[in-house]
Write a protein that holds these residues in place. Structure first.
Motif, PDB file in Angstrom:
ATOM      1  N   LEU A 187      27.817  56.114  53.241  1.00  0.00           N
ATOM      2  CA  LEU A 187      26.711  56.949  52.793  1.00  0.00           C
ATOM      3  C   LEU A 187      26.882  57.359  51.332  1.00  0.00           C
ATOM      4  CD1 LEU A 187      26.388  59.163  55.996  1.00  0.00           C
ATOM      5  CD2 LEU A 187      24.709  57.506  55.185  1.00  0.00           C
ATOM      6  N   GLN A 188      28.113  57.625  50.931  1.00  0.00           N
ATOM      7  CA  GLN A 188      28.359  58.024  49.548  1.00  0.00           C
ATOM      8  C   GLN A 188      27.980  56.927  48.566  1.00  0.00           C
ATOM      9  OE1 GLN A 188      32.500  59.071  49.879  1.00  0.00           O
ATOM     10  NE2 GLN A 188      32.072  61.251  50.113  1.00  0.00           N
ATOM     11  N   GLU A 222      23.454  53.970  60.039  1.00  0.00           N
ATOM     12  CA  GLU A 222      22.633  54.896  59.255  1.00  0.00           C
ATOM     13  C   GLU A 222      22.594  54.484  57.791  1.00  0.00           C
ATOM     14  OE1 GLU A 222      22.192  59.756  58.623  1.00  0.00           O
ATOM     15  OE2 GLU A 222      23.981  58.906  59.578  1.00  0.00           O
ATOM     16  N   ALA A 223      23.758  54.155  57.223  1.00  0.00           N
ATOM     17  CA  ALA A 223      23.817  53.742  55.822  1.00  0.00           C
ATOM     18  C   ALA A 223      23.085  52.420  55.611  1.00  0.00           C
ATOM     19  CB  ALA A 223      25.267  53.633  55.376  1.00  0.00           C
ATOM     20  N   GLY A 224      23.229  51.491  56.560  1.00  0.00           N
ATOM     21  CA  GLY A 224      22.563  50.200  56.423  1.00  0.00           C
ATOM     22  C   GLY A 224      21.048  50.308  56.441  1.00  0.00           C
ATOM     23  N   GLU A 225      20.518  51.133  57.322  1.00  0.00           N
ATOM     24  CA  GLU A 225      19.064  51.294  57.389  1.00  0.00           C
ATOM     25  C   GLU A 225      18.530  52.018  56.152  1.00  0.00           C
ATOM     26  OE1 GLU A 225      17.298  49.758  59.398  1.00  0.00           O
ATOM     27  OE2 GLU A 225      18.825  49.128  60.828  1.00  0.00           O
ATOM     28  N   SER A 259       0.484  50.790  52.978  1.00  0.00           N
ATOM     29  CA  SER A 259      -0.130  49.640  53.649  1.00  0.00           C
ATOM     30  C   SER A 259      -1.245  49.047  52.810  1.00  0.00           C
ATOM     31  CB  SER A 259      -0.678  50.058  55.015  1.00  0.00           C
ATOM     32  OG  SER A 259       0.371  50.437  55.891  1.00  0.00           O
ATOM     33  N   ARG A 260      -1.989  49.903  52.112  1.00  0.00           N
ATOM     34  CA  ARG A 260      -3.105  49.403  51.304  1.00  0.00           C
ATOM     35  C   ARG A 260      -2.609  48.674  50.058  1.00  0.00           C
ATOM     36  NH1 ARG A 260      -5.073  54.681  52.411  1.00  0.00           N
ATOM     37  NH2 ARG A 260      -4.572  55.283  50.254  1.00  0.00           N
ATOM     38  N   GLU A 261      -1.582  49.239  49.415  1.00  0.00           N
ATOM     39  CA  GLU A 261      -1.133  48.680  48.135  1.00  0.00           C
ATOM     40  C   GLU A 261      -0.157  47.525  48.307  1.00  0.00           C
ATOM     41  OE1 GLU A 261       0.398  51.880  45.848  1.00  0.00           O
ATOM     42  OE2 GLU A 261      -1.453  53.054  45.919  1.00  0.00           O
ATOM     43  N   ASP A 262       0.622  47.513  49.394  1.00  0.00           N
ATOM     44  CA  ASP A 262       1.577  46.430  49.630  1.00  0.00           C
ATOM     45  C   ASP A 262       1.099  45.580  50.805  1.00  0.00           C
ATOM     46  OD1 ASP A 262       4.181  46.752  47.888  1.00  0.00           O
ATOM     47  OD2 ASP A 262       3.514  48.772  48.380  1.00  0.00           O
ATOM     48  N   SER A 263       1.626  45.868  51.974  1.00  0.00           N
ATOM     49  CA  SER A 263       1.198  45.139  53.167  1.00  0.00           C
ATOM     50  C   SER A 263       1.634  45.921  54.393  1.00  0.00           C
ATOM     51  CB  SER A 263       1.800  43.728  53.202  1.00  0.00           C
ATOM     52  OG  SER A 263       3.200  43.801  53.385  1.00  0.00           O
ATOM     53  N   ASN A 264       0.990  45.626  55.500  1.00  0.00           N
ATOM     54  CA  ASN A 264       1.380  46.275  56.747  1.00  0.00           C
ATOM     55  C   ASN A 264       2.804  45.902  57.147  1.00  0.00           C
ATOM     56  OD1 ASN A 264      -1.085  47.605  57.139  1.00  0.00           O
ATOM     57  ND2 ASN A 264      -2.000  45.809  58.133  1.00  0.00           N
ATOM     58  N   ALA A 265       3.216  44.693  56.803  1.00  0.00           N
ATOM     59  CA  ALA A 265       4.563  44.244  57.170  1.00  0.00           C
ATOM     60  C   ALA A 265       5.630  45.086  56.463  1.00  0.00           C
ATOM     61  CB  ALA A 265       4.737  42.771  56.819  1.00  0.00           C
ATOM     62  N   VAL A 266       5.446  45.324  55.158  1.00  0.00           N
ATOM     63  CA  VAL A 266       6.406  46.133  54.408  1.00  0.00           C
ATOM     64  C   VAL A 266       6.415  47.564  54.922  1.00  0.00           C
ATOM     65  CG1 VAL A 266       6.925  47.105  52.140  1.00  0.00           C
ATOM     66  CG2 VAL A 266       6.284  44.702  52.340  1.00  0.00           C
ATOM     67  N   HIS A 267       5.235  48.113  55.135  1.00  0.00           N
ATOM     68  CA  HIS A 267       5.157  49.495  55.625  1.00  0.00           C
ATOM     69  C   HIS A 267       5.785  49.625  57.007  1.00  0.00           C
ATOM     70  CE1 HIS A 267       2.512  53.345  56.079  1.00  0.00           C
ATOM     71  NE2 HIS A 267       3.773  53.611  55.810  1.00  0.00           N
ATOM     72  N   GLY A 268       5.498  48.663  57.880  1.00  0.00           N
ATOM     73  CA  GLY A 268       6.075  48.705  59.223  1.00  0.00           C
ATOM     74  C   GLY A 268       7.583  48.586  59.200  1.00  0.00           C
ATOM     75  N   ALA A 269       8.110  47.725  58.314  1.00  0.00           N
ATOM     76  CA  ALA A 269       9.563  47.566  58.218  1.00  0.00           C
ATOM     77  C   ALA A 269      10.220  48.855  57.743  1.00  0.00           C
ATOM     78  CB  ALA A 269       9.892  46.418  57.267  1.00  0.00           C
ATOM     79  N   MET A 270       9.610  49.542  56.794  1.00  0.00           N
ATOM     80  CA  MET A 270      10.176  50.797  56.294  1.00  0.00           C
ATOM     81  C   MET A 270      10.129  51.886  57.358  1.00  0.00           C
ATOM     82  SD  MET A 270       8.782  50.856  52.350  1.00  0.00           S
ATOM     83  CE  MET A 270       9.928  52.141  51.864  1.00  0.00           C
ATOM     84  N   ALA A 285      13.299  53.791  59.099  1.00  0.00           N
ATOM     85  CA  ALA A 285      13.423  55.253  59.120  1.00  0.00           C
ATOM     86  C   ALA A 285      13.681  55.765  60.538  1.00  0.00           C
ATOM     87  CB  ALA A 285      12.154  55.887  58.549  1.00  0.00           C
ATOM     88  N   VAL A 286      13.031  55.149  61.524  1.00  0.00           N
ATOM     89  CA  VAL A 286      13.256  55.547  62.917  1.00  0.00           C
ATOM     90  C   VAL A 286      14.698  55.238  63.318  1.00  0.00           C
ATOM     91  CG1 VAL A 286      12.639  55.022  65.309  1.00  0.00           C
ATOM     92  CG2 VAL A 286      10.846  55.315  63.589  1.00  0.00           C
ATOM     93  N   ARG A 287      15.218  54.098  62.883  1.00  0.00           N
ATOM     94  CA  ARG A 287      16.606  53.753  63.209  1.00  0.00           C
ATOM     95  C   ARG A 287      17.598  54.675  62.496  1.00  0.00           C
ATOM     96  NH1 ARG A 287      14.285  48.425  63.164  1.00  0.00           N
ATOM     97  NH2 ARG A 287      14.799  48.171  60.938  1.00  0.00           N
ATOM     98  N   VAL A 288      17.238  55.154  61.309  1.00  0.00           N
ATOM     99  CA  VAL A 288      18.075  56.154  60.628  1.00  0.00           C
ATOM    100  C   VAL A 288      18.160  57.418  61.472  1.00  0.00           C
ATOM    101  CG1 VAL A 288      18.202  57.720  58.650  1.00  0.00           C
ATOM    102  CG2 VAL A 288      17.704  55.306  58.289  1.00  0.00           C
TER     103      VAL A 288
END
Length: 269
Positions: A248-249, A84-87, A149-160, A164-167
């Motif tokens: 986490l802290q 959780e902390a890593g993601e 996705s518009r301002e950065d890239s689909n790759a960055v948005h998808g990675a984030m 979040a899903v893994r968190v």
């Protein structure tokens, strides 16, 4: 009742086991050699010593299985917290490295982390916190913004989004482990088998009171140490050997906004 015992302090845990097993040892010696029931009990004299090992083996096996379950659950809890902390750190790093301004995501990330540490972690019985639910919903809403996705890239948005899903997955595992009570029946079985083992040990010493008392005391001491140490690890998020929220802290010390880059050197004249 077993849960109330497992929630006791270290001293209370060992003191309860001492009263149970040392008390049983003294009671068996007293009943067999000092009470009117002694002659009737001694009439079964002749039980051979190997009989004790059959019951003791059952006690040892079940204790071993219980200790393995407790240890495995603690390892899973530690991995869940680290994951959780890593993601969350991955989300923070991506937000800093992105082209667009993502300070709102970092603020939401710290709000979620603070809620986990201060609201959800101390919760009784490992239940989820409504404040933490709301904080995660806000973090997910920020990350799900199509503008990323518009301002950065689909790759960055998808990675984030994947982070979040893994968190959410790691948090669900952490909550399920903190509220797991499936070992309660095993604890009852182990404690009862310990008492039965003491009775079996007494049956092979019906004519030797001092030998019986010595054997019962030695077995009780071993059972108290083994069961007490396992009991201290029963709850992975509480007690002496609890999993630390430190991963986490550490996220709370991260800046909400990245540091400004150093100014480029002036052109030499």
């Amino acid at each position: 009742m077993i849960r109330a015992w497992l929630d006791l302090s270290t001293f209370g845990t060992f003191a309860t086991l001492g009263i149970l097993y040392y008390g049983t040892a003294l009671a068996l010696v007293g009943v067999i050699f000092l009470s009117p029931l002694g002659p009737r009990i001694k009439s079964v004299n002749g039980v051979v010593a190997p009989f004790f090992s059959s019951v003791a083996m059952l006690f040892a096996l079940l204790t071993g299985f219980l200790a393995n379950d407790v240890g495995d659950r603690n390892r899973q809890a530690s991995r869940a917290v680290q994951s959780e902390a890593g993601e969350l750190r991955n989300i923070y790093t991506l937000s800093v490295a992105s082209v667009s301004e993502m300070s709102a995501i970092r603020i939401a990330l710290k709000a979620y982390t603070a809620s986990v540490v201060h609201d959800e972690w101390p919760a009784v019985e490992g239940g989820s916190s409504s404040q933490t639910d709301a904080a995660f919903d806000e973090l997910l809403r920020r990350i799900s913004d199509p503008a990323i996705s518009r301002e950065d890239s689909n790759a960055v948005h998808g990675a984030m989004l994947n982070a979040a899903v893994r968190v959410a997955t790691a948090r669900a595992i952490r909550l399920s482990l903190s509220s797991d009570r499936t070992n309660d029946l095993k604890w009852i079985s182990v404690l009862i088998l310990g008492l039965i083992t003491q009775i079996a040990l007494a049956l092979v010493h019906l004519e030797r009171p001092r030998a019986m008392l010595a054997a019962l005391i030695v077995f009780a001491s071993g059972a108290i140490v083994a069961l007490g140490l396992v009991a201290l690890q029963e709850d992975p998020f509480d007690g002496v050997f609890r999993v630390s929220p430190q991963p986490l802290q550490r996220l709370l010390t991260l800046a909400d906004t990245p540091a400004a880059p150093d100014a480029p050197p002036a052109d030499a004249k």
